[in-house]
Design a protein around this motif. Structure first.
Motif, mmCIF file in Angstrom:
data_model
loop_
_atom_site.group_PDB
_atom_site.id
_atom_site.type_symbol
_atom_site.label_atom_id
_atom_site.label_comp_id
_atom_site.label_asym_id
_atom_site.label_seq_id
_atom_site.Cartn_x
_atom_site.Cartn_y
_atom_site.Cartn_z
ATOM 1 N N LEU A 70 -0.341 9.381 0.685
ATOM 2 C CA LEU A 70 -1.588 8.931 0.077
ATOM 3 C C LEU A 70 -2.728 9.896 0.383
ATOM 4 C CD1 LEU A 70 -2.357 6.525 -1.686
ATOM 5 C CD2 LEU A 70 -3.215 5.386 0.359
ATOM 6 N N ASP A 71 -2.687 10.515 1.564
ATOM 7 C CA ASP A 71 -3.693 11.519 1.898
ATOM 8 C C ASP A 71 -3.647 12.694 0.933
ATOM 9 O OD1 ASP A 71 -4.613 10.041 4.038
ATOM 10 O OD2 ASP A 71 -3.435 11.141 5.528
ATOM 11 N N LEU A 72 -2.475 12.921 0.322
ATOM 12 C CA LEU A 72 -2.314 13.995 -0.657
ATOM 13 C C LEU A 72 -2.481 13.483 -2.089
ATOM 14 C CD1 LEU A 72 0.761 15.822 0.927
ATOM 15 C CD2 LEU A 72 -1.620 16.608 0.906
ATOM 16 N N GLY A 73 -2.897 12.234 -2.220
ATOM 17 C CA GLY A 73 -3.102 11.677 -3.552
ATOM 18 C C GLY A 73 -1.842 11.157 -4.198
ATOM 19 N N ILE A 74 -0.809 10.901 -3.390
ATOM 20 C CA ILE A 74 0.483 10.470 -3.927
ATOM 21 C C ILE A 74 0.780 9.051 -3.453
ATOM 22 C CG2 ILE A 74 2.953 10.947 -4.020
ATOM 23 C CD1 ILE A 74 2.312 13.877 -3.403
ATOM 24 N N ARG A 75 0.981 8.155 -4.379
ATOM 25 C CA ARG A 75 1.305 6.763 -4.050
ATOM 26 C C ARG A 75 2.803 6.612 -3.798
ATOM 27 N NH1 ARG A 75 -2.769 6.735 -7.864
ATOM 28 N NH2 ARG A 75 -4.522 5.317 -7.488
ATOM 29 N N THR A 76 3.166 5.450 -3.220
ATOM 30 C CA THR A 76 4.566 5.167 -2.914
ATOM 31 C C THR A 76 5.010 3.892 -3.615
ATOM 32 O OG1 THR A 76 4.535 6.285 -0.764
ATOM 33 C CG2 THR A 76 6.183 4.554 -1.075
ATOM 34 N N ILE A 77 6.180 3.973 -4.256
ATOM 35 C CA ILE A 77 6.829 2.824 -4.887
ATOM 36 C C ILE A 77 8.139 2.589 -4.147
ATOM 37 C CG2 ILE A 77 7.907 1.959 -7.009
ATOM 38 C CD1 ILE A 77 5.998 3.943 -8.512
ATOM 39 N N GLY A 123 -0.384 5.897 -16.653
ATOM 40 C CA GLY A 123 -0.184 7.282 -17.068
ATOM 41 C C GLY A 123 0.348 8.178 -15.966
ATOM 42 N N ALA A 124 0.927 7.597 -14.923
ATOM 43 C CA ALA A 124 1.333 8.377 -13.754
ATOM 44 C C ALA A 124 2.579 9.204 -14.021
ATOM 45 C CB ALA A 124 1.579 7.444 -12.576
ATOM 46 N N ALA A 125 2.682 10.332 -13.332
ATOM 47 C CA ALA A 125 3.914 11.113 -13.243
ATOM 48 C C ALA A 125 4.568 10.741 -11.918
ATOM 49 C CB ALA A 125 3.624 12.609 -13.298
ATOM 50 N N ILE A 126 5.728 10.110 -11.987
ATOM 51 C CA ILE A 126 6.373 9.498 -10.822
ATOM 52 C C ILE A 126 7.680 10.222 -10.519
ATOM 53 C CG2 ILE A 126 7.326 7.351 -9.883
ATOM 54 C CD1 ILE A 126 5.434 5.909 -11.952
ATOM 55 N N TYR A 127 7.857 10.638 -9.279
ATOM 56 C CA TYR A 127 9.007 11.426 -8.845
ATOM 57 C C TYR A 127 9.955 10.525 -8.074
ATOM 58 C CZ TYR A 127 11.376 15.536 -6.696
ATOM 59 O OH TYR A 127 12.287 16.483 -6.276
ATOM 60 N N PRO A 148 -5.435 14.338 -6.832
ATOM 61 C CA PRO A 148 -5.860 13.302 -7.763
ATOM 62 C C PRO A 148 -6.520 12.135 -7.029
ATOM 63 C CG PRO A 148 -3.520 13.097 -7.340
ATOM 64 C CD PRO A 148 -3.988 14.345 -6.629
ATOM 65 N N THR A 149 -7.308 11.379 -7.757
ATOM 66 C CA THR A 149 -7.903 10.191 -7.167
ATOM 67 C C THR A 149 -6.838 9.136 -6.928
ATOM 68 O OG1 THR A 149 -9.505 8.417 -7.479
ATOM 69 C CG2 THR A 149 -8.467 9.274 -9.454
ATOM 70 N N VAL A 150 -7.003 8.360 -5.857
ATOM 71 C CA VAL A 150 -6.057 7.285 -5.573
ATOM 72 C C VAL A 150 -6.715 5.925 -5.792
ATOM 73 C CG1 VAL A 150 -4.670 8.617 -3.979
ATOM 74 C CG2 VAL A 150 -6.651 7.365 -3.112
ATOM 75 N N HIS A 151 -7.870 5.916 -6.459
ATOM 76 C CA HIS A 151 -8.592 4.669 -6.665
ATOM 77 C C HIS A 151 -8.559 4.218 -8.127
ATOM 78 C CE1 HIS A 151 -9.926 4.910 -2.552
ATOM 79 N NE2 HIS A 151 -10.441 6.098 -2.762
ATOM 80 N N GLU A 152 -7.787 4.875 -8.950
ATOM 81 C CA GLU A 152 -7.653 4.452 -10.333
ATOM 82 C C GLU A 152 -6.946 3.097 -10.373
ATOM 83 O OE1 GLU A 152 -7.695 3.671 -14.012
ATOM 84 O OE2 GLU A 152 -8.689 5.523 -13.343
ATOM 85 N N PRO A 153 -7.620 2.035 -10.849
ATOM 86 C CA PRO A 153 -7.029 0.688 -10.737
ATOM 87 C C PRO A 153 -5.764 0.491 -11.556
ATOM 88 C CG PRO A 153 -9.059 0.652 -12.026
ATOM 89 C CD PRO A 153 -8.975 2.005 -11.414
ATOM 90 N N GLN A 154 -5.596 1.243 -12.636
ATOM 91 C CA GLN A 154 -4.392 1.099 -13.452
ATOM 92 C C GLN A 154 -3.627 2.427 -13.503
ATOM 93 O OE1 GLN A 154 -5.898 -0.657 -17.184
ATOM 94 N NE2 GLN A 154 -5.115 -2.611 -16.446
#
Length: 563
Positions: A95-102, A14-18, A4-10
Motif C-alpha cells: 500500500l505504501d507503493l500504491g498497490i492494494r491487496t486482494i 478501472g484497476a490493473a490487477i496482478y 497512484p492514489t490509494v484513496h480512490e473510493p471505486q
C-alpha cells in the motif's frame, strides 16, 4: 515512477490487477517454494510494472491437496509461505507503493483437515457437527452407492464414503472438487457467520477486496436430486448446485460487510455462467462489485468472436452499472502465448491437452496485440504472473512432479494445470533463474525449462522490444490517460477482421486480426504499438494505440499534443 492514489473510493472499476500465485512467484527461503518474503522483495518490480492491486491465490494454512484451495484455517498463513505478521507487513508495504491487496476466499468448501470437518467425522451420523456439511447415507442395500450421481469438477464422483469411529463404512460426504475439499452447507447459520467473520478479519488487516472462488456453487438443492448431464435443461429450471437464487441473499450480506468500512472493500466473483442475464444478477448494486469475464478469456483469436464478446460483455454490465473485467489467463488456463499459437485458439477445459502443435512466435505476436487490446478496454484488467514475460505453457513436466488433482483424478487424461504454474524466471542463464536465492540446494517445486534464459525479467529489462517493456509502457499510459480504465467506448469503422474503437475524444485502439496489413485511421501520434507500422499500415496480429482527432458535426477537433 508515479505512485497512484490509494484513496480512490471505486478503485476496482478501472484497476490493473496482478495475480500472484505465491508458490511460484519468488522464493526467499531457498526451499524451492515461493513465499511472502519473496513477494515483499519483489514489490519494487510490481510497482515499476505499474499495477494497481495484487490478487493473491490462497496463502492460508492448507495441506495443499489443491494448491491451497483446500483451506484448513483462514486466520493463519501456511508456514510454507510465512506468517500472519508477514502477510500484514506485505499488505502495508504494498500500500505504501500504491498497490492494494486482494485475498482469495473459498466459500464452497474447506479442507478435510479443517477443524469443523474433523469434528464432523468424530461426531458421527445426525450430529450438529455434520450439519455444517453434506453427509448423507448411501443408496443400495448396504449404503454402498453414492447418494446421487453428481460429478466432481476434477473427475469421478462428487461423493466419498466416510469411515465411522469404530472403523465401519459410514455416511457419504459431498465434494464438488477433490475428496480433500468437503462442501459446506450454506443453509447452516454458522457457515454464513464464519465467512462474514473471515471477511472482517482480512478487511481489518488492510485487504482492499476479496476474490470469491467458485462463487456460483455454494448453495445446493437440499433434496440432492440426480442431475442429467447429457440433456439440455429448460431455461429457468433451477440447477441443483449451480447459480441458485438463494446465493444472492448471501452476497447481499457480504456487501453490507464490505460497505461498512470507510474505504469500501471490493467483492469480486469467480462466476462461470452461460446466461448473461443470470450473470448480471450478481452485479446488482447491493451484491458483488465485479466478476471475472470468462467468456472473453475463453474467446478465440478471431475478430468477429472478440467483437461479439466485448459488445455482449458491455451490454450485460450496463444495466446494473457494474464495470467489466478483462483477463487473458490465470492459474487454471493454458498460457496465452501457447494457446494463441495453436490452430484452435480458444479455451475449453473439456478439450485441454498437451502435445498440440504450437507456433510460439505467432502466439507471442498475438499475445502482444491482445495485451494492448485488453488494457484499452473499459473496466478493470487482470494480469496473471508471467504473462508480462511471455512465458509459455510448460508441457513436459515429469509425471512424478505433477501435483494438480485434475491430472491424478483423471488418470492423466487431463494434463492438469501445473504447466501454467511453473516458477517465474527472474535472472540468470539456468534454473532456478533467480527464483530461489544463490546457493539454494532445493529445486523449484516444479521444474523450469532449460531454455528460459531469454525470458527472465532481467533479460527483458531495458529491451525495447520485450514483452515486459510493452506491458510497462502500456500500464504507464493506461494510468495517465484519462480516457482509459473505467468509462465509455465507441466502435469505429474499420476494415474486415480489424477491431477499432475509441476511448474518449482523442484515444483509439486498433487491432489487426486479418492476414494482411491494415491502414490506420487518421491520427496525430502513435502512443504505443506492438512493433513498427510502416507506411501507416498495421501488420497482421498487431495492435496500436493512437492519439486521434475527434470528428464533431463535420469539423475535426484537434487532439492535445503528445507528451
Amino acid at each position: 515512477m508515479e505512485t497512484p492514489t490509494v484513496h480512490e473510493p471505486q478503485w476496482w472499476r478501472g484497476a490493473a490487477i496482478y495475480q500472484v500465485y505465491v508458490r511460484s512467484f519468488a522464493d526467499a527461503g531457498g526451499d524451492g517454494v515461493g513465499d511472502l518474503a519473496g513477494v515483499r522483495a519483489r514489490l519494487p518490480y510490481l510497482a515499476d510494472l505499474g499495477v494497481d492491486a495484487l490478487w493473491f491465490t490462497p496463502w492460508y494454512s492448507s495441506p495443499l491437496a489443491d494448491g491451497g484451495y483446500d483451506v484448513a484455517d483462514y486466520r493463519e498463513i501456511d508456514p510454507m509461505f510465512g506468517t500472519l505478521a508477514e502477510a500484514e507487513k506485505l499488505i502495508s508495504e504494498a500500500l505504501d507503493l500504491g498497490i492494494r491487496t486482494i485475498v482469495d476466499i473459498v466459500p464452497n468448501h474447506v479442507s478435510s483437515a479443517h477443524v469443523w470437518f474433523q469434528q464432523a467425522l468424530e461426531a458421527g451420523s445426525g450430529s450438529p457437527e455434520r450439519a455444517r456439511f453434506w453427509f448423507r447415507p448411501g443408496r443400495g442395500e448396504h449404503g454402498e452407492l453414492a447418494p446421487n450421481n453428481w460429478r466432481s469438477q476434477f473427475g469421478g464422483p462428487a461423493w466419498t464414503r466416510s469411515t465411522d469411529p469404530d472403523g465401519t463404512p459410514g455416511e457419504w460426504y459431498l465434494h464438488r472438487f477433490a475428496p480433500e475439499q468437503p462442501d459446506l452447507n450454506w443453509a447452516h447459520p454458522e457457515v454464513r457467520q464464519e465467512h462474514e467473520d473471515v471477511l472482517r478479519f482480512w478487511f481489518d488487516r488492510g485487504a482492499a477486496g476479496v476474490r470469491i472462488d467458485s462463487a456460483a456453487e455454494l448453495v445446493k438443492d437440499p433434496a440432492l436430486p440426480d442431475y442429467d448431464y447429457d440433456s439440455a435443461h429448460p431455461d429457468g429450471e433451477p440447477h441443483p448446485y449451480n447459480d441458485r437464487d438463494e446465493l444472492h441473499d448471501i452476497y447481499r450480506s457480504w456487501r453490507v460487510v464490505a460497505d461498512s468500512y470507510p474505504q469500501p472493500r471490493a467483492l469480486i466473483g469467480e462466476i462461470w455462467l452461460p446466461d448473461p442475464e443470470r450473470f448480471a444478477r450478481y452485479l446488482r448494486p447491493d451484491e458483488l462489485h465485479t466478476a471475472f469475464n470468462f467468456g472473453f478469456l475463453a474467446c478465440p483469436w478471431d475478430a468477429e468472436a472478440l467483437r461479439e464478446s466485448i459488445s455482449t460483455t458491455l451490454a450485460v454490465h450496463a444495466p446494473v452499472g457494474a464495470p467489466a473485467t478483462w483477463v487473458l489467463a490465470n492459474h487454471d488456463i493454458t498460457r496465452t502465448v501457447t494457446r494463441y499459437g495453436r490452430e484452435s485458439t480458444g479455451f475449453d477445459f473439456a478439450a485441454k491437452a498437451h502435445g498440440i502443435p504450437t507456433d510460439l512466435a505467432l502466439g507471442t505476436r498475438r499475445a502482444r496485440a491482445a495485451a494492448l487490446l485488453t488494457l484499452a478496454l473499459p473496466g478493470s484488467v487482470y494480469l496473471y504472473q508471467g504473462e508480462e514475460l511471455a512465458l509459455p505453457e510448460v508441457e513436459d513436466i515429469p509425471a512424478d512432479r505433477i501435483e494438480d488433482p485434475m491430472y491424478h483424478r483423471t488418470g492423466g487424461t487431463d494434463p492438469g494445470r501445473d504447466g501454467c504454474r511453473v516458477p517465474l524466471p527472474w535472472n540468470g542463464s539456468a534454473p532456478p533463474y533467480g527464483f530461489s536465492p544463490a546457493g539454494a540446494t532445493a529445486e523449484p517445486w516444479l521444474p523450469q525449462p532449460l531454455d528460459w534464459s531469454a525470458l527472465t525479467a532481467a533479460a527483458q529489462d531495458g529491451d525495447s522490444d520485450s514483452m515486459l517493456t510493452l506491458y510497462r509502457r502500456a500500464l504507464r499510459i493506461r494510468r495517465n490517460e484519462p480516457a482509459l480504465g473505467d468509462g465509455p467506448m465507441e466502435w469505429m469503422e474499420s476494415a474486415p477482421l480489424v477491431l477499432a474503437f475509441r476511448r474518449g475524444p482523442h484515444f483509439a485502439c486498433v487491432v489487426n486480426l486479418s492476414d494482411a496489413p491494415a491502414p490506420l485511421p487518421e491520427h496525430s501520434d502513435v502512443l504505443l504499438a506492438c512493433g513498427p507500422t510502416p507506411g501507416g499500415l498495421l501488420p497482421p496480429d498487431a495492435a496500436v494505440w493512437l492519439r486521434t482527432p475527434l470528428v464533431e458535426h463535420g469539423a475535426q477537433v484537434a487532439p492535445p499534443r503528445a507528451g
